[in-house]
Design an enzyme around this catalytic site. Sequence first.
Site, PDB file in Angstrom:
ATOM      1  N   GLY A  18       0.821  -1.222   0.000  1.00 61.92           N
ATOM      2  CA  GLY A  18       0.000   0.000   0.000  1.00 61.92           C
ATOM      3  C   GLY A  18       0.844   1.257   0.000  1.00 61.92           C
ATOM      4  N   SER A 155      -3.455   0.278  14.502  1.00 63.91           N
ATOM      5  CA  SER A 155      -4.090   1.583  14.747  1.00 63.91           C
ATOM      6  C   SER A 155      -4.423   1.672  16.226  1.00 63.91           C
ATOM      7  CB  SER A 155      -5.399   1.678  13.946  1.00 63.91           C
ATOM      8  OG  SER A 155      -6.152   2.805  14.347  1.00 63.91           O
ATOM      9  N   TYR A 168     -13.284  -2.133  11.323  1.00 71.09           N
ATOM     10  CA  TYR A 168     -11.906  -1.658  11.154  1.00 71.09           C
ATOM     11  C   TYR A 168     -11.127  -1.878  12.469  1.00 71.09           C
ATOM     12  CZ  TYR A 168      -8.084   1.742  10.483  1.00 71.09           C
ATOM     13  OH  TYR A 168      -6.859   2.357  10.387  1.00 71.09           O
TER      14      TYR A 168
HETATM   15  P1  NAP Z   1      -4.045   5.565   2.264  1.00 74.40           P
HETATM   16  O1  NAP Z   1      -3.406   6.856   1.912  1.00 74.40           O
HETATM   17  O2  NAP Z   1      -5.415   5.282   1.727  1.00 74.40           O
HETATM   18  O3  NAP Z   1      -3.054   4.374   1.876  1.00 74.40           O
HETATM   19  C1  NAP Z   1      -3.437   3.031   1.829  1.00 74.40           C
HETATM   20  C2  NAP Z   1      -2.913   2.440   0.542  1.00 74.40           C
HETATM   21  O4  NAP Z   1      -3.192   1.027   0.523  1.00 74.40           O
HETATM   22  C3  NAP Z   1      -3.605   3.045  -0.687  1.00 74.40           C
HETATM   23  O5  NAP Z   1      -2.654   3.373  -1.667  1.00 74.40           O
HETATM   24  C4  NAP Z   1      -4.529   1.915  -1.123  1.00 74.40           C
HETATM   25  O6  NAP Z   1      -4.824   1.945  -2.503  1.00 74.40           O
HETATM   26  C5  NAP Z   1      -3.700   0.702  -0.755  1.00 74.40           C
HETATM   27  N1  NAP Z   1      -4.517  -0.511  -0.715  1.00 74.40           N
HETATM   28  C6  NAP Z   1      -5.809  -0.629  -0.337  1.00 74.40           C
HETATM   29  N2  NAP Z   1      -6.217  -1.882  -0.468  1.00 74.40           N
HETATM   30  C7  NAP Z   1      -5.159  -2.590  -0.930  1.00 74.40           C
HETATM   31  C8  NAP Z   1      -4.966  -3.943  -1.274  1.00 74.40           C
HETATM   32  N3  NAP Z   1      -5.970  -4.832  -1.175  1.00 74.40           N
HETATM   33  N4  NAP Z   1      -3.757  -4.338  -1.718  1.00 74.40           N
HETATM   34  C9  NAP Z   1      -2.747  -3.447  -1.856  1.00 74.40           C
HETATM   35  N5  NAP Z   1      -2.871  -2.140  -1.560  1.00 74.40           N
HETATM   36  C10 NAP Z   1      -4.068  -1.717  -1.100  1.00 74.40           C
HETATM   37  O7  NAP Z   1      -4.179   5.445   3.844  1.00 74.40           O
HETATM   38  P2  NAP Z   1      -3.103   5.549   5.019  1.00 74.40           P
HETATM   39  O8  NAP Z   1      -3.734   6.385   6.051  1.00 74.40           O
HETATM   40  O9  NAP Z   1      -1.762   5.876   4.524  1.00 74.40           O
HETATM   41  O10 NAP Z   1      -3.158   4.054   5.558  1.00 74.40           O
HETATM   42  C11 NAP Z   1      -2.026   3.210   5.675  1.00 74.40           C
HETATM   43  C12 NAP Z   1      -2.236   2.290   6.866  1.00 74.40           C
HETATM   44  O11 NAP Z   1      -2.251   3.061   8.061  1.00 74.40           O
HETATM   45  C13 NAP Z   1      -3.566   1.527   6.830  1.00 74.40           C
HETATM   46  O12 NAP Z   1      -3.354   0.202   7.259  1.00 74.40           O
HETATM   47  C14 NAP Z   1      -4.409   2.271   7.829  1.00 74.40           C
HETATM   48  O13 NAP Z   1      -5.416   1.480   8.398  1.00 74.40           O
HETATM   49  C15 NAP Z   1      -3.345   2.666   8.850  1.00 74.40           C
HETATM   50  N6  NAP Z   1      -3.753   3.770   9.731  1.00 74.40           N
HETATM   51  C16 NAP Z   1      -4.020   5.019   9.221  1.00 74.40           C
HETATM   52  C17 NAP Z   1      -4.411   6.015  10.097  1.00 74.40           C
HETATM   53  C18 NAP Z   1      -4.707   7.422   9.621  1.00 74.40           C
HETATM   54  O14 NAP Z   1      -5.184   8.235  10.433  1.00 74.40           O
HETATM   55  N7  NAP Z   1      -4.443   7.754   8.368  1.00 74.40           N
HETATM   56  C19 NAP Z   1      -4.542   5.758  11.470  1.00 74.40           C
HETATM   57  C20 NAP Z   1      -4.263   4.477  11.933  1.00 74.40           C
HETATM   58  C21 NAP Z   1      -3.869   3.479  11.067  1.00 74.40           C
HETATM   59  P3  NAP Z   1      -6.199   2.681  -2.962  1.00 74.40           P
HETATM   60  O15 NAP Z   1      -6.064   4.097  -2.543  1.00 74.40           O
HETATM   61  O16 NAP Z   1      -6.205   2.480  -4.434  1.00 74.40           O
HETATM   62  O17 NAP Z   1      -7.294   1.962  -2.219  1.00 74.40           O
END
Ligand code: NAP
Length: 268
Positions: A18, A155, A168
Site C-alpha cells: 500500500g 491503529s 476496522y
Molecule cells: P491511504 O493513503 O489510503 O493508503 C493506503 C494504501 O493502501 C492506498 O494506496 C490503497 O490503494 C492501498 N490498498 C488498499 N487496499 C489494498 C490492497 N488490497 N492491496 C494493496 N494495496 C491496497 O491510507 P493511510 O492512512 O496511509 O493508511 C495506511 C495504513 O495506516 C492503513 O493500514 C491504515 O489502516 C493505517 N492507519 C491510518 C491512520 C490514519 O489516520 N491515516 C490511522 C491508523 C492506522 P487505494 O487508494 O487504491 O485503495
Amino acid sequence: MSRTLEQRLSGRVALVTGSGSGIGRAISIRFASEGAALVINDVDEKTALETRQMIEKLGKKAIVVKADISKSAEVEAMAKEAYEKFGRVDVLVNNAGVSGIPYKLIDLPEKEWDEVMAVNLRGTWLVSKVICKRMLKQEPLKISTLLGKVINISSIAGKTGEQTVGCYSATKAGIIAVTQAMARELGPKITVNAICPGFILTNIYLNKEEVVMAGARIFENIHTVGEIPLKRIGQPEDVANVAAFLASTDSDYMTGQAINICGGIAFH
Ligand code: NAP
C-alpha cells in the site's frame, strides 16, 4: 527542518504494501533515504509508480509490484518478483489497509465486514506468511543475527474499539494479535512489531464520499486537535520515523510490541 539522515538501512531490501500513498509512501521514502532498496506494492499501479519516481530521485532502487494483498495468488507473484529482482527481503511493512464505510456494527452489511477483514487482517497475515517463509531461508546480513523484520501497521482503534468503525477496529486488534503470535513463532530469527497510528492526515478518509464524511466526523469527535496532547494531527512522516527505527538494528531487542504514534491521544 531538513537534516541529514543516517544510513541505517544500507544494503537492505524493504517491501512496503500500500505504498502508493499516505503512510506507506512516507515509509518507503524514509527507508530509501536511509539507504534501502524498495519493493513498492499497491493495488493502484499509477500511484505506486509515482512513489517509485520519488525514490529514484533520491538515487535509490525501487520496483513496483501491483498486487491485491487479499488475494493469495497475487501475493505469491509479488513475493516471487521481489526475490527474483533483489534476492531477499529484509524488512516487510504490512501497511495496506482500508477504513471501510462507517456503520454501527448492528447495521454493518456482511459484504462490508468481509471486504475490510480481507484486506486489513487476511492481507497482513497472507503477506507475512508468504514473505516470512522466504526470509527464514535467506542468509543474515553481516550487520545483524536476525534474518528479517516485520512491521505491521495497526491503529489506536485496535486498542480502543471505536464506534462506527467497529470492523476496522477489529481488524486492527487482530493485527496486534497476529503481531504477538508471529513474534513468538518467528523469534529469534525475525522480529515482528506493530505501529498504532492515531489520526494521520492521509487519503484514507478522502477516497470515498462516505468516508470523507466519516473522516470529518472522526476529526470533529476529537475536536480536531483539542484532545490531542501534542495539539496537532499527525503527518505520515511521524509514522515513518518510527518505522525506520523498527527497520534498523536499533530495535533488534524489540519484538511483539505495538507502539502508539498518536500525539498522546491514547495511553494503552
Ligand atoms: P491511504 O493513503 O489510503 O493508503 C493506503 C494504501 O493502501 C492506498 O494506496 C490503497 O490503494 C492501498 N490498498 C488498499 N487496499 C489494498 C490492497 N488490497 N492491496 C494493496 N494495496 C491496497 O491510507 P493511510 O492512512 O496511509 O493508511 C495506511 C495504513 O495506516 C492503513 O493500514 C491504515 O489502516 C493505517 N492507519 C491510518 C491512520 C490514519 O489516520 N491515516 C490511522 C491508523 C492506522 P487505494 O487508494 O487504491 O485503495
